[in-house]
Design a protein around this motif. Sequence first.
Motif, PDB file in Angstrom:
ATOM      1  N   UNK A 166       0.830  -1.208   0.000  1.00 11.42           N
ATOM      2  CA  UNK A 166       0.000   0.000   0.000  1.00 11.42           C
ATOM      3  C   UNK A 166       0.862   1.254   0.000  1.00 11.42           C
ATOM      4  N   UNK A 167       0.390   2.281  -0.676  1.00  9.84           N
ATOM      5  CA  UNK A 167       1.070   3.570  -0.662  1.00  9.84           C
ATOM      6  C   UNK A 167       0.278   4.554   0.191  1.00  9.84           C
ATOM      7  N   UNK A 168       0.976   5.279   1.005  1.00  9.90           N
ATOM      8  CA  UNK A 168       0.371   6.284   1.866  1.00  9.90           C
ATOM      9  C   UNK A 168       1.400   7.373   2.134  1.00  9.90           C
ATOM     10  N   UNK A 169       0.954   8.565   2.520  1.00  7.76           N
ATOM     11  CA  UNK A 169      -0.433   8.918   2.805  1.00  7.76           C
ATOM     12  C   UNK A 169      -1.270   9.064   1.545  1.00  7.76           C
ATOM     13  N   UNK A 170      -2.575   8.916   1.717  1.00  8.27           N
ATOM     14  CA  UNK A 170      -3.524   9.070   0.625  1.00  8.27           C
ATOM     15  C   UNK A 170      -3.942  10.536   0.545  1.00  8.27           C
ATOM     16  N   UNK A 171      -4.063  11.050  -0.654  1.00  6.14           N
ATOM     17  CA  UNK A 171      -4.493  12.432  -0.847  1.00  6.14           C
ATOM     18  C   UNK A 171      -5.937  12.618  -0.377  1.00  6.14           C
ATOM     19  N   UNK A 172      -6.214  13.791   0.162  1.00  6.19           N
ATOM     20  CA  UNK A 172      -7.560  14.149   0.603  1.00  6.19           C
ATOM     21  C   UNK A 172      -8.072  15.277  -0.274  1.00  6.19           C
ATOM     22  N   UNK A 173      -9.219  15.071  -0.874  1.00  6.60           N
ATOM     23  CA  UNK A 173      -9.787  16.071  -1.780  1.00  6.60           C
ATOM     24  C   UNK A 173     -10.017  17.387  -1.043  1.00  6.60           C
ATOM     25  N   UNK A 174      -9.555  18.485  -1.629  1.00  5.32           N
ATOM     26  CA  UNK A 174      -9.724  19.801  -1.035  1.00  5.32           C
ATOM     27  C   UNK A 174      -8.603  20.212  -0.117  1.00  5.32           C
ATOM     28  N   UNK A 175      -7.678  19.295   0.177  1.00  3.87           N
ATOM     29  CA  UNK A 175      -6.565  19.622   1.057  1.00  3.87           C
ATOM     30  C   UNK A 175      -5.507  20.407   0.299  1.00  3.87           C
ATOM     31  N   UNK A 176      -4.744  21.207   1.011  1.00  2.00           N
ATOM     32  CA  UNK A 176      -3.661  21.966   0.372  1.00  2.00           C
ATOM     33  C   UNK A 176      -2.466  21.079   0.066  1.00  2.00           C
ATOM     34  N   UNK A 177      -2.468  19.866   0.589  1.00  2.00           N
ATOM     35  CA  UNK A 177      -1.400  18.919   0.328  1.00  2.00           C
ATOM     36  C   UNK A 177      -1.931  17.752  -0.485  1.00  2.00           C
ATOM     37  N   UNK A 178      -1.247  17.464  -1.572  1.00  2.04           N
ATOM     38  CA  UNK A 178      -1.624  16.348  -2.423  1.00  2.04           C
ATOM     39  C   UNK A 178      -0.426  15.425  -2.551  1.00  2.04           C
ATOM     40  N   UNK A 179      -0.659  14.138  -2.442  1.00  3.41           N
ATOM     41  CA  UNK A 179       0.430  13.175  -2.442  1.00  3.41           C
ATOM     42  C   UNK A 179       0.446  12.376  -3.743  1.00  3.41           C
ATOM     43  N   UNK A 180       1.631  12.148  -4.255  1.00  3.13           N
ATOM     44  CA  UNK A 180       1.737  11.407  -5.491  1.00  3.13           C
ATOM     45  C   UNK A 180       2.976  10.523  -5.468  1.00  3.13           C
ATOM     46  N   UNK A 181       3.015   9.603  -6.404  1.00  4.79           N
ATOM     47  CA  UNK A 181       4.166   8.719  -6.551  1.00  4.79           C
ATOM     48  C   UNK A 181       4.557   8.699  -8.026  1.00  4.79           C
ATOM     49  N   UNK A 182       5.847   8.613  -8.291  1.00  2.70           N
ATOM     50  CA  UNK A 182       6.374   8.691  -9.649  1.00  2.70           C
ATOM     51  C   UNK A 182       6.580   7.287 -10.209  1.00  2.70           C
ATOM     52  N   UNK A 183       6.025   7.036 -11.389  1.00  2.00           N
ATOM     53  CA  UNK A 183       6.171   5.760 -12.086  1.00  2.00           C
ATOM     54  C   UNK A 183       6.821   5.991 -13.447  1.00  2.00           C
ATOM     55  N   UNK A 184       7.570   4.999 -13.902  1.00  2.00           N
ATOM     56  CA  UNK A 184       8.099   5.014 -15.250  1.00  2.00           C
ATOM     57  C   UNK A 184       8.152   3.601 -15.811  1.00  2.00           C
ATOM     58  N   UNK A 185       7.878   3.475 -17.099  1.00  2.00           N
ATOM     59  CA  UNK A 185       8.041   2.211 -17.812  1.00  2.00           C
ATOM     60  C   UNK A 185       8.952   2.528 -18.990  1.00  2.00           C
ATOM     61  N   UNK A 186      10.209   2.078 -18.903  1.00  2.00           N
ATOM     62  CA  UNK A 186      11.253   2.543 -19.808  1.00  2.00           C
ATOM     63  C   UNK A 186      11.974   1.367 -20.461  1.00  2.00           C
ATOM     64  N   UNK A 187      12.150   1.447 -21.776  1.00  2.00           N
ATOM     65  CA  UNK A 187      12.898   0.430 -22.505  1.00  2.00           C
ATOM     66  C   UNK A 187      14.390   0.750 -22.456  1.00  2.00           C
ATOM     67  N   UNK A 188      15.194  -0.257 -22.157  1.00  2.00           N
ATOM     68  CA  UNK A 188      16.641  -0.129 -22.148  1.00  2.00           C
ATOM     69  C   UNK A 188      17.130  -0.117 -23.595  1.00  2.00           C
ATOM     70  N   UNK A 189      17.774   0.958 -24.000  1.00  2.00           N
ATOM     71  CA  UNK A 189      18.195   1.085 -25.396  1.00  2.00           C
ATOM     72  C   UNK A 189      19.248   0.047 -25.759  1.00  2.00           C
ATOM     73  N   UNK A 190      20.039  -0.399 -24.769  1.00  2.00           N
ATOM     74  CA  UNK A 190      21.131  -1.324 -25.055  1.00  2.00           C
ATOM     75  C   UNK A 190      20.655  -2.749 -25.300  1.00  2.00           C
ATOM     76  N   UNK A 191      19.724  -3.234 -24.442  1.00  2.00           N
ATOM     77  CA  UNK A 191      19.340  -4.651 -24.539  1.00  2.00           C
ATOM     78  C   UNK A 191      17.857  -4.882 -24.821  1.00  2.00           C
ATOM     79  N   UNK A 192      17.063  -3.826 -24.844  1.00  2.00           N
ATOM     80  CA  UNK A 192      15.652  -3.961 -25.181  1.00  2.00           C
ATOM     81  C   UNK A 192      14.752  -4.377 -24.038  1.00  2.00           C
TER      82      UNK A 192
END
Length: 307
Positions: A166-192
């Motif tokens: 699970x990821x936390x803290x969870x964002x609360x609608x209307x709050x001045x603080x919003x929480x996020x997590x960074x994702x990437x799906x990346x191909x390796x140019x060298x080996x595919x």
Amino acid sequence: MRKAKTNNTGFGYLWENGVGCPIGTVPIRRVTKDDLLSLNSLDDDKYKPRGSWSTNFNDSNNPVHNDQYHYAVGRTNNTGIHYHGATMDLCITAPGVKPKQFSHSRLHIQLGNDYVQIGLAVNPVLYGDVLPRTFVYTHAGGKSCYNSHCDVGMILVRRDVPLGMPFKPVSIRGSSESHYVIFGLIKDQANGNWWLQLGDDAEEIGFWPAQRFPQSFGNKVEWGGEVFSANQPSPEMGYGFLPAASVVYDAYVKRIAILDDNFHFDQQVYHLEEFSDNIQGYGVIDSLEFKDPEEGHIIYFGGPGNI
């Protein structure tokens, strides 16, 4: 805006011991008898995520929908571009769902007939609760599964980041603080190989070997929400409200980017279209405004469902 809690040196904060698995091992979420029963149900075509391109329904005046899936996404609308990856900063939300439903916020890359999804899921059938948890879904060579539950699933390499945590803290609608997590799906140019990246420093969590996918590049990409309901009216997406183009009141995917034909990052991503298959239940707003350079290209999405 404040980021979700991440640690540039590791993800041990996700564990009670603050560290993770012993060196030389990788985390595997304990599978109980109930989990096995749930996973068996996932062998059906139900509960299997898919891309929004699987439906072309878009009639707000007719709430009857034969499909049990609904979408609110920003998706590429061009042809001929080869995508070698994509990234996103994903708002952490906990939409309300019932048993035999799911609500996913995800990045989807289509590779010919195959595809991969990464993001956060509220999925009681898969996880046994209604917490937002990381998930990966792979469809390759006629086989498909969540996380690493089959031989086409992602190969996990990090000892401190089990899929399904699970990821936390969870964002609360209307709050001045919003929480996020960074994702990437990346191909390796060298080996595919295709790599799942997570967190501020793009930590490599696991990979799919190049030979897993007959097509070596992505031909479609989409960011946003996907929901499923077996019988009941459909569940919430995001905060459970239709979007109004606000990071305070909307679920969002921001700083989206694609890795193009030349392995250069494109943070503008102009070639997108908004898609919601039923705007009574779910909405999406694609914003190309750059009022704050930190926010980048934002896609707002969400809705109450109940359709």
